[in-house]
Structure formats: C-alpha cells, structure tokens
Design a protein around this motif. Sequence first.
Motif, short mmCIF file in Angstrom:
data_model
loop_
_atom_site.label_atom_id
_atom_site.label_comp_id
_atom_site.label_asym_id
_atom_site.label_seq_id
_atom_site.Cartn_x
_atom_site.Cartn_y
_atom_site.Cartn_z
N ALA A 137 0.81 -0.80 -0.01
CA ALA A 137 0.14 0.06 -0.13
C ALA A 137 0.64 1.37 -0.44
O ALA A 137 0.31 2.08 -0.58
CB ALA A 137 -0.94 -0.20 0.80
N ASN A 138 1.81 1.31 0.89
CA ASN A 138 3.05 2.77 0.53
C ASN A 138 3.34 2.62 -0.31
O ASN A 138 3.81 3.73 -0.97
CB ASN A 138 3.75 2.05 1.69
CG ASN A 138 3.36 2.13 3.22
OD1 ASN A 138 2.33 2.88 3.43
ND2 ASN A 138 3.88 1.85 4.42
N THR A 139 3.92 1.27 -0.87
CA THR A 139 4.38 2.17 -2.38
C THR A 139 3.47 2.23 -3.16
O THR A 139 4.33 3.02 -4.10
CB THR A 139 4.73 0.19 -3.05
OG1 THR A 139 5.51 -0.27 -2.08
CG2 THR A 139 5.97 0.48 -3.92
N LEU A 140 2.39 1.96 -3.14
CA LEU A 140 1.49 1.98 -4.46
C LEU A 140 1.05 4.27 -3.91
O LEU A 140 1.39 4.49 -4.84
CB LEU A 140 -0.29 1.58 -4.77
CG LEU A 140 0.07 -0.13 -5.02
CD1 LEU A 140 -1.37 -0.93 -4.32
CD2 LEU A 140 0.52 -0.04 -6.60
N MET A 141 1.08 4.77 -2.54
CA MET A 141 1.00 5.46 -2.21
C MET A 141 2.16 6.01 -2.79
O MET A 141 1.55 7.94 -2.90
CB MET A 141 0.93 5.26 -1.19
CG MET A 141 0.71 6.60 -0.09
SD MET A 141 -1.25 6.80 -0.62
CE MET A 141 -2.45 7.79 0.41
N ILE A 142 3.55 6.40 -2.72
CA ILE A 142 4.17 6.90 -3.87
C ILE A 142 3.85 7.37 -4.98
O ILE A 142 4.22 8.21 -5.32
CB ILE A 142 5.87 6.35 -3.21
CG1 ILE A 142 6.43 5.80 -1.97
CG2 ILE A 142 6.75 6.55 -3.96
CD1 ILE A 142 7.12 7.39 -0.66
#
Lengths: 421, 350
Positions: free
Chosen positions: A234-239
């Motif tokens: 999720a964090n990677t996508l958020m970036i």
Amino acid sequence: MSKLSATMPAALASENTVSLKRQLGRAERMKKLKYGALIAPLAIFLLLTFVWPISALLKRSVDNPEVIGALPATSALLSDWNGENAPDALVFAAFAREMGEIKGTPVLAGAAKRLNMEQPGFRSLMMKTARAMPPAEGVSPRDALIEADERWADPATWRFLARNATPYTGRYLLASVDRTYDEQGQIVRAGDDQAIYVDVLKRTFGMSAIVTAFCLLLGFPLAYLMATQPPKIANTLMIFVLLPFWTSVLVRVAAWIVLLQTQGLVNQALMALGVTDHPLQLVFNSTGVYIAMVHILLPFMILPMYSVMKGISPTYMRAALSLGCPPFKSFWKIYFPQALPGVSAGALLVFILCMGYYITPALLGSPKEQMASYFVAFYTNQTINWGMAAALSAILFVATLILYMVYTRLTGQQDAASKAR
Amino acid sequence: MHRIPSKVRPLAVAGAAAMSLLAGTAHADITVISFGGTNQKAQVKAFYEPYTKATGSKIIQGEYNGEQAKIKAMVGAKNVSWDVVEVESPELVRGCEEGLYEKLDFARIGPKADFIPAAVTECGVGIFVWSTVLAYNSDALKAAPTSWADFWDLKKFPGKRGMRKGAKFTLEFALIADGVKPENVYKELATKAGVDRAFKKLDQIKPHIRWWEAGAQAPQLLAAGDVVMTSAFNGRIATAQKEGKKNLKMVWTNNIYDFDSWAIPVGTPKKDEAYKFIAFASKPENQKVFAGEIPYGPTNLKGTALVDKAIVPELPTAPQNMKGAFASNTQFWVEHGEDLEQRFNAWAAK
C-alpha cells in the motif's frame, strides 16, 4: 437570634451562588475571548483574502463607472431626459463643457473605450468630438457639437449615451449568458458572432464531468487496492500516487506535450508496435487535454476515497459473504455505500477543480477545448475588459456554489436515510 | 609596485567599497521588455550589451507577447517595474490615449527628422520595421506557394497551417486570399459585410489551423513539421535560415508591415535612464547592428544608409519586398481592435 442565624446562611448561600455564577460567567467570557483571539487571525485572513476579493469581484461585474465618471453633469441631465425628442440645450452645453475638460486625458479614453465596446466606432466619435471642444467663442454648444460630427443631431446617439451613463450595468452578466440589451433597452439574445458563453459553460461542465468520470473509473480500483493490501504494498502504491502530485503542474503539462507530440515518444512507440502507420494527433486537441487533466487530478480522487476505504472494516464484507450473499451484490450493498462519502468527496473535489482549470487546456488544447477560465484570462490580459472577466468569474462562482449546495443536500439526505435505516 | 601598508589596507578596502556603492547608485539598472526569442537576442547584441558597456548600467531583460493588461495594472497601482517596453502600433496609440505611456520629449532622443515619419508618434519612437509574411517548409510541400490564395488552397498544398492567434492580420490575409486588393482591405474590413466575408473565408481552413502566440513558435512549428505553411515575422524565419534551417522559405507577396516602438510606462521611477536607453538604441550605428542580427528595417534614416548591402534584400523595406506589400492600418486597429479580437476569439472557440 435563631431567626438571624437561620437566615444568615441562606443569604450567604444565595450571595455565594450569585458570585459563583458571576465568576463562572466571567470565566466563560474569558474563555470565549481567548478562543476568539485564537481564531481572529484566521477570520481576518479569510476576510482579507476571501470575502473581500470575492465581493470586489462581484461588484466589478456590475460596475459601470467610466461614462458617469467622465461626464457626471451630462449623465445627470440625461437620466432626467425622456429620450424621445432631441435633448435640450442644457444637455448640449454640459456635454460640450465636460468634453472640453477631459480632452486628452485617460478619463476620456476610458469612457470612449467603454462606449466603443457597445458600438464600434464610438471611440473615434468621442475622440474627434473632444478635439473640437470646448466650442469657440459665440458658437452655441449644440452647433459646435453637430459641426464636429452630425451624429450628435440624432437623438439615437444621445439615447445610446444615456443608456451607458448609469452607475451599474447588467451588460457584462447578460453577455456571460449570451444576452444583450437592444436599442430599446430590452433583453434579447446576442448575435451569433458573440453568443458563445452558454456553449462554453456547457463545455466546462461537460469536460469536468468526463474528467471526473475517468478519474473515478481509474481511481476507485486503485484506492480499493491500496486500502486492502498489506502496508508494504500500500505504501509503495501511495508513493506512486503522491510523487506526481508533488510535481509542479506546469512541468507535468510540458512533459505531456513532449510525450504526445507528432514526433513524440507515444507516437513513435505506437508506430513501432504497428498500431498505426502515421503519427496520431494526440495533443492540441481534446485527447491531450483529457489525458493530462485526468493524470493531474487523479490524486484528488484517490486520496479522499482511500482515507474512507481505510476505515471500512473487512468483517462486514466477510459477514455478507458467509451469509450467502453473492460477491458483487455484497460489494454493492455492503461495501460501496460505506465508501460512498469518499467517492462523493473525491468526485466533488475533482469536478470543482476542473471547472476552474486553466493551464492544461490553455497549453494542450486548441481554441475548441478552452473552458470558462480561459475567457476570464482572455478578458483580463488581452482586451483588458475586466468587467467581462469579473462577470464570467461570477457565473462560475455561482455555479460552483450551487453545485456545492446540491452536494451537501444529497449527502445530508444520505445521512438521514442511513440513520432511518 | 607600491604595496599598501597593512594598517591602511582596511581603509582602502572600505574606501573602494564606498566608491562602488556610489557608482552603484550612479548608474541604475533598467528593465527592458521585448517580444523575446531571436528578436530579443538581436536586441541584446545591438542595444543592451553596448549600452551596458557605454554607461555601466545593467539591463534587466523581460519578454511578453504584447498584452497590455500587466502594464495597465502596474500603472494603475503606481508600482511600475518595467522601464522601457517594445509595443506594437495600435497598442501604442491606445495606451497613449489611456495614459499608460509617457508623452515623449524628442529633444532627449534625437531630431524627429532623422526618423521615418511614421515611426515618430506622441508616445513612442519606432525601433524597427517588421513584416508578416507567408513562410513554408519546402521539404513538406511538392510545389512552392506564391500567394495567400495558395495558403487557402488545401487541395494543392495539403497540410496544417499556422497563424498568429488574433484578429490582427489574420482577417487581412483572409480578405487578400478572397481576392480583395491590398489597398481596399481596410475599407472592406470597416464594414460588417467585409468582416463576415473574412470570417467566412477563414472557416474554409479553420480545422487545419494551428494557432501560435509567440513569434518564436512560427519557425519552430514549421521546422518540426507540425505545419507546412504559416504566417510569420520575416526576421524570425531569416534567423532560422541562418541557423541552418534552409528548408524554411518566405513569400513576400502581400506582406503586411508595421513598426514596433519603444515606449515608457507612466510612473517609472527611472524615466531619465529610460530616455537614455531609448536615445542610445535609436542611434544609427546601433540600429545597423540590430538589422545585421535580425533583418528588420531600421527606423533611423541614417541607420538605413549604414546597413550592410548583403542584408538589404532581406529587409521589409527592400523595394522588391515592398511590391504589393501594405502597411498595417493603425487607426483601423485602434478603433476596431477590441471588438474584432473579441469576435475572433468567439469564432475560434466555436
């Protein structure tokens, strides 16, 4: 004594409660003052940067100071004139005197420009007339004016002047909805070569709706994915969502021009893949505008949806599924209503941002893709017609307000309905 | 070599610093706004650099596309940061009447008789004569176009066209292509029927037009193959040719020429320096350098005499280029500009 002793505590008590109440009141007031002082800077800031400019803008859209400011006495006399017979000698005299006074000043140029806006050719009439004023010794103002230009003998010219010598005018607002005043001062449809703003407003709404729809289609699955994946993914996508969000809009628009142009990367790739044998027109038309606008506004759709979806407990869906509800129906009946506040907030945000969008259509579109804000810029920068710019902004502002009211009404009812359920 | 005793050295440094401070106030830097691109580059060579060398004052460069709103806002707010501006003729006359530009005192610039008469106006002094011509990419076309009628001929010359976004000159070229004689163009445009005729003619090629705004865009569009023909400023095409883009060609038939002028916005705190700069840039020897950098004709008659013979045929003022050419009618555009620009914009957005 006993009487006394009996009343004393009561009096004391009441005195105590009064002073206590007073103290409490004072403390409350102090608190209110303190809170007030805390929010005062914000209130003042809002007043200065929001309320005042918007009211100034609204006022500017009906302001009509040029003619009345240049010719105050003539304007006053003309407002009393019946408009049928030729105006009397007083009007001629006042007009000749005032024209002589403002000859060669920016005030005259401003009034001439304003009148020329209504009737091309009036600028030179005003300039020419002013040059011949004030009348020579012994010549009546009436003769001198008609000598300068015979149009001053025609009551129609004076009627035109009288119509425009009012402190306020609706002409800018009317022009923004393709209406105008005719000779008699009645509101009529504007000519075909001027009537474009209704179409432009429709186009503004239409393009905003399409961009919002695309953002929703692309953003919803992504937000759902982000909300349901483990934090690492999720964090990677958020970036990936946030990186472009932090990049300047101008840079991203310029990058799209490079990518989409005739000899650009996208066209080269398409041709190398054999999708097309000649370069496609992807930029300076609606395709380019939609691609770039969806790209730029997508984060505004994803972020509110994500924050709402993050708070939806997965147990509801699981419960529905375990009770035998089919997957799509359980998504539609259980998940989607809970995600709806995020969806509508995102959609509203994107739609409102779209309505005022300027830079992307200006750089990536042809004149046919320009939205209302382009015309505001055109009147502000090119023709310096700030009344028209203000009127178009006012229309856009009111449209946005209505939209917002409809939104709160709809979501308000939603809340009531869900409570009733 | 004398060595300054170490005790005196700080004093000397302080003195030098004070001197340079004084010098700093003595020659104030001014802001000059032009139309950018190769035109601006030529101005740097011909005017800015020599001016800095001669006076020690720096020139802060800026560019715009002729929009007057910023100047109006600056003058209105009494906070003028542009000291000298390059302006096109109708905007100059309008700005002069509306009090945006200073009425010029020619005693501080040079004798009026030294200039082409039309270059001397109440608020401006001409910098150069420029032409709007038909330019094309000879690699993209099989035959060479020769007139504005060819510009409209989509069958014989297929491909996109470029035009400057605005009514000015676009309407003139449309009428010329429709068979109106150059001397009758403004008479025709002054009537409603004439304007309708021009827009009707433009309708024929409307879907094929790519509009440009900055002068530098026209040669770029041509060179990149985005358009096959465009209206363009002659100097921009000539400098592109000099940079090696030999496939860009010009057609001078029925070109429109006009002046760009220097003007001083009302209320600039550096009016004296602005005058000094304009006087300097109007000198024949500097105008000569400018014409050598970009082929726009000098306005100073003595400058015309100085121009290199090799450049003369490229100037708008060369006899063969003047044949069939016509001057932009400033008075017409002062009167009808706002109205026609508005109508043009409405037409373009449909």
